[in-house]
Enzyme design. Structure first.
Site, PDB file in Angstrom:
ATOM      1  N   ASP A 118       0.822  -1.209   0.000  1.00 14.98           N
ATOM      2  CA  ASP A 118       0.000   0.000   0.000  1.00 14.98           C
ATOM      3  C   ASP A 118       0.855   1.257   0.000  1.00 14.98           C
ATOM      4  O   ASP A 118       1.384   1.654   1.041  1.00 14.98           O
ATOM      5  CB  ASP A 118      -0.917  -0.017   1.231  1.00 14.98           C
ATOM      6  CG  ASP A 118      -1.884   1.143   1.227  1.00 14.98           C
ATOM      7  OD1 ASP A 118      -2.098   1.744   0.155  1.00 14.98           O
ATOM      8  OD2 ASP A 118      -2.446   1.444   2.294  1.00 14.98           O
ATOM      9  N   ASP A 132      -1.709   5.381  -5.454  1.00  8.43           N
ATOM     10  CA  ASP A 132      -2.055   4.502  -4.348  1.00  8.43           C
ATOM     11  C   ASP A 132      -2.264   3.066  -4.837  1.00  8.43           C
ATOM     12  O   ASP A 132      -3.317   2.730  -5.365  1.00  8.43           O
ATOM     13  CB  ASP A 132      -3.333   5.037  -3.688  1.00  8.43           C
ATOM     14  CG  ASP A 132      -3.757   4.204  -2.500  1.00  8.43           C
ATOM     15  OD1 ASP A 132      -3.019   3.288  -2.116  1.00  8.43           O
ATOM     16  OD2 ASP A 132      -4.847   4.483  -1.954  1.00  8.43           O
TER      17      ASP A 132
END
Ligand SMILES: *[C@@H]1O[C@H](CO)[C@@H](O)[C@H](O)[C@H]1NC(C)=O
Ligand SMILES: *[C@@H]1O[C@H](CO)[C@@H](O)[C@H](O)[C@H]1NC(C)=O
Ligand SMILES: *[C@@H]1O[C@H](CO)[C@@H](O)[C@H](O)[C@H]1NC(C)=O
Ligand SMILES: *[C@@H]1O[C@H](CO)[C@@H](O)[C@H](O)[C@H]1NC(C)=O
Ligand SMILES: *[C@@H]1O[C@H](CO)[C@@H](O)[C@H](O)[C@H]1NC(C)=O
Ligand SMILES: *[C@@H]1O[C@H](CO)[C@@H](O)[C@H](O)[C@H]1NC(C)=O
Ligand SMILES: *[C@@H]1O[C@H](CO)[C@@H](O)[C@H](O)[C@H]1NC(C)=O
Ligand SMILES: *[C@@H]1O[C@H](CO)[C@@H](O)[C@H](O)[C@H]1NC(C)=O
Ligand SMILES: *[C@@H]1O[C@H](CO)[C@@H](O)[C@H](O)[C@H]1NC(C)=O
Ligand SMILES: *[C@@H]1O[C@H](CO)[C@@H](O)[C@H](O)[C@H]1NC(C)=O
Ligand SMILES: CC(=O)N[C@H]1CO[C@H](CO)[C@@H](O)[C@@H]1O
Length: 467
Positions: free
Chosen positions: A60, A299
């Site tokens: 992440d 992201d």
């Protein structure tokens, strides 16, 4: 079918592409690891060793802590806070963390993180961590004993690769779990420590996300993540370079009252392609409006990209048949057999990156597909914060480099498909994972992930659907 460990070894042997300069304390192995993709090619996990135990962690770039779930954790409902069965959280219950001899709890601090998709909390601790062959002794990590459903059936935690200002340690007198975005005690995340300790060659991480078939639920081969070197995939030599910008729209108290870098943000423009203005767009799609630059952050933990309505609306109208915005789902619903536009691009540093239509449709579960491009005007975080997010659908078409030394990102077009089927790794899309027991579509933790988890409501609905 090769085991995941074999796959890792193969890919280590495969790896090439690192620069030729040698730092003082050179590692002996490659710092590249294969990833596993789950949730229909929208979530990417990498193997990590923590205190001698192996886990899969969600990769992440939109958060900054490494957390792992502790054996015996409590699974709590996101909305009611009521206790659920552990299985409901979707983590791999065979791989939850047990305190080892190298574990050392950090006193007077707690761990508490809020993603859009949910909350996890526990303690901060020092432990030995290995990711992609790079070992960092006594790294600062989070060991969570509470979580809302955020697993994908394969992972049991997350590897955050953002800036220190987003880390989620707090003073231990913080007991209100609605304030985890604030009151932080910032620390250096794993990647920063690795570079500072001379454990990685260059101050960056890089990834390529593998594409899988629309109906491939996973686990499947998911591409590579590399620390301080480039992943082993052919790419264009011409890199777009984007400075990492400070996000001035984020409340100051989100980043400990400092204006500082947080997410991997930059300013870019979007284009629908030449014929965009001749569409059935429902809103103002005049090309001058549509092409105005906007700030967004990259992201890897977000299955969708969220961009302003002035682009998202006309873009989704270009699907054939057109995508229809659903307020409950907070997404454009599209036919799973829809033809996605082939001309949608982002321009970064003068380089035009066109999305592959294959990356624009996301099969959330049986019989429900949504557009991978969401509408950031329709979604607010905290009081009135609008965030534009460039997620998985874009990242599948490029090699991405996130450089903490130069505070810049670099992107290059791929010149080959990222598949595990090449030389040395494994065949096709179902080679990784090592969890044969995983039943697609049957994991209770079917939720969106990423820092904001903006499609959390979709997860809930899809789950209800499949019941
Ligand atoms: C890999 O692909 C080849 C050719 O398609 C096939 O013969 C072989 O059985 C596959 N191996 C695995 C492990 O799937
Ligand atoms: C948050 O705090 C409330 C009140 O203490 C509690 O009931 C709830 O279970 C907590 N939720 C999580 C996910 O920790
Ligand atoms: C956990 O491990 C046991 C023993 O190896 C195995 O029987 C079981 O199927 C595994 N469960 C999951 C969810 O992987
Ligand atoms: C931790 O211990 C439990 C049993 O108490 C076991 O099921 C689990 O597999 C262990 N975790 C790891 C990562 O080995
Ligand atoms: C926690 O302790 C600090 C330092 O003593 C204090 O400033 C702060 O107000 C306390 N916070 C809470 C929520 O009690
Ligand atoms: C996925 O779709 C392909 C055709 O696009 C089909 O051949 C295959 O059987 C499907 N697989 C599953 C698991 O539905
Ligand atoms: C953070 O700042 C915002 C205003 O920018 C304010 O509304 C909010 O209450 C603050 N939150 C905390 C926990 O201090
Ligand atoms: C754009 O319009 C031209 C002429 O109307 C047409 O030939 C072309 O196929 C269109 N391109 C796309 C991507 O729709
Ligand atoms: C559409 O965008 C153009 C260019 O930004 C602007 O001049 C015009 O007022 C907008 N129209 C509407 C209806 O918003
Ligand atoms: C793998 O490499 C060998 C030897 O370099 C070559 O003969 C073979 O064709 C390659 N296979 C693939 C799938 O690229
Ligand atoms: C780029 C790089 O470091 N490649 C090495 C990866 O590991 C294998 C086996 O140790 C080496 O042969 C490569 O040179």
């Amino acid at each position: 079918m090769p085991s995941f460990i074999e796959l890792t070894l193969f890919s280590l042997l495969l790896g090439f592409g690192a620069s030729t300069t040698l730092p003082l304390r050179r590692r002996s192995t490659n710092a590249t690891a294969p990833m596993v993709s789950t949730e229909y090619g929208t979530v990417f996990d990498v193997e990590a060793t923590i205190g001698g135990q192996t886990f899969q962690l969600l990769v992440d770039s939109g958060s900054s802590d490494l957390y792992v779930m502790k054996t015996g954790f409590s699974c709590l409902d996101k909305d009611t806070g009521l206790q659920l069965a552990e299985e409901e959280c979707g983590y791999d219950l065979n791989r939850t963390y047990n305190m080892s001899d190298t574990y050392k709890e950090i006193p007077n601090q707690i761990f508490g993180i809020q993603y859009g998709a949910g909350i996890a909390s526990g303690v901060m601790a020092y432990e030995d961590v290995t990711v992609a062959g790079v070992t960092i002794p006594q790294a600062r990590i989070a060991v969570a004993d509470k979580s809302t459903p955020m697993g994908d059936g394969v992972n049991s935690g997350l590897l955050g690769l953002g800036y220190p200002s987003l880390t989620s340690a707090h003073p231990s007198n913080i007991t209100d779990n609605t304030t985890y975005w604030f009151n932080r005690l910032p620390y250096k995340p794993i990647l920063f420590e690795m570079y500072e300790q001379g454990l990685i060659e260059e101050p960056y991480f890089a990834h390529v996300l593998a594409r899988s078939a629309l109906n491939e639920s996973g686990p499947a081969f998911g591409g590579y993540v590399s620390l301080g070197e480039l992943p082993p995939v052919k790419h264009d030599d011409s890199w777009a370079v984007a400075p990492v910008e400070i996000m001035n729209n984020i409340p100051l108290n989100f980043t400990s009252n400092k204006r500082t870098r947080s997410y991997w943000a930059t300013t870019l423009t979007a284009s629908l392609g030449q014929n965009a203005t001749h569409t059935r767009a429902r809103t103002n799609s005049s090309s001058s409006s549509a092409s105005a630059p906007f700030q967004a952050f990259f992201d890897s933990g977000n299955p969708l990209s969220y961009i302003p309505a002035r682009i998202a609306d006309p873009l989704n109208a270009l699907f054939s048949p057109p995508g229809i915005y659903d307020k409950t789902l907070e997404a454009y619903v599209v036919d799973c057999n829809a033809k996605a536009p082939s001309t949608f691009s982002f321009t970064i540093d003068g380089h035009v990156f066109t999305h592959d239509p294959a990356d624009l449709i996301y099969q959330t579960g049986e019989d429900l597909c949504i557009s991978a491009i969401g509408n950031s005007d329709e979604i607010r975080l905290m009081e009135n914060l609008q965030l534009n997010i460039i997620g998985v659908p874009f990242l599948k078409s490029v090699v991405s480099v996130f450089d903490i030394g130069k505070n810049e990102m670099r992107f290059a077009r791929l010149l080959e498909d990222v598949s595990g089927g090449g030389n040395g790794t494994a065949n096709g899309t179902d080679a990784a994972g090592g969890t044969d027991e995983y039943v697609p579509g049957n994991d209770a933790g079917r939720v969106s992930l990423g820092p904001l988890g903006l499609i959390g409501s979709i997860g809930a609905l899809v789950f209800a659907f499949t019941l």
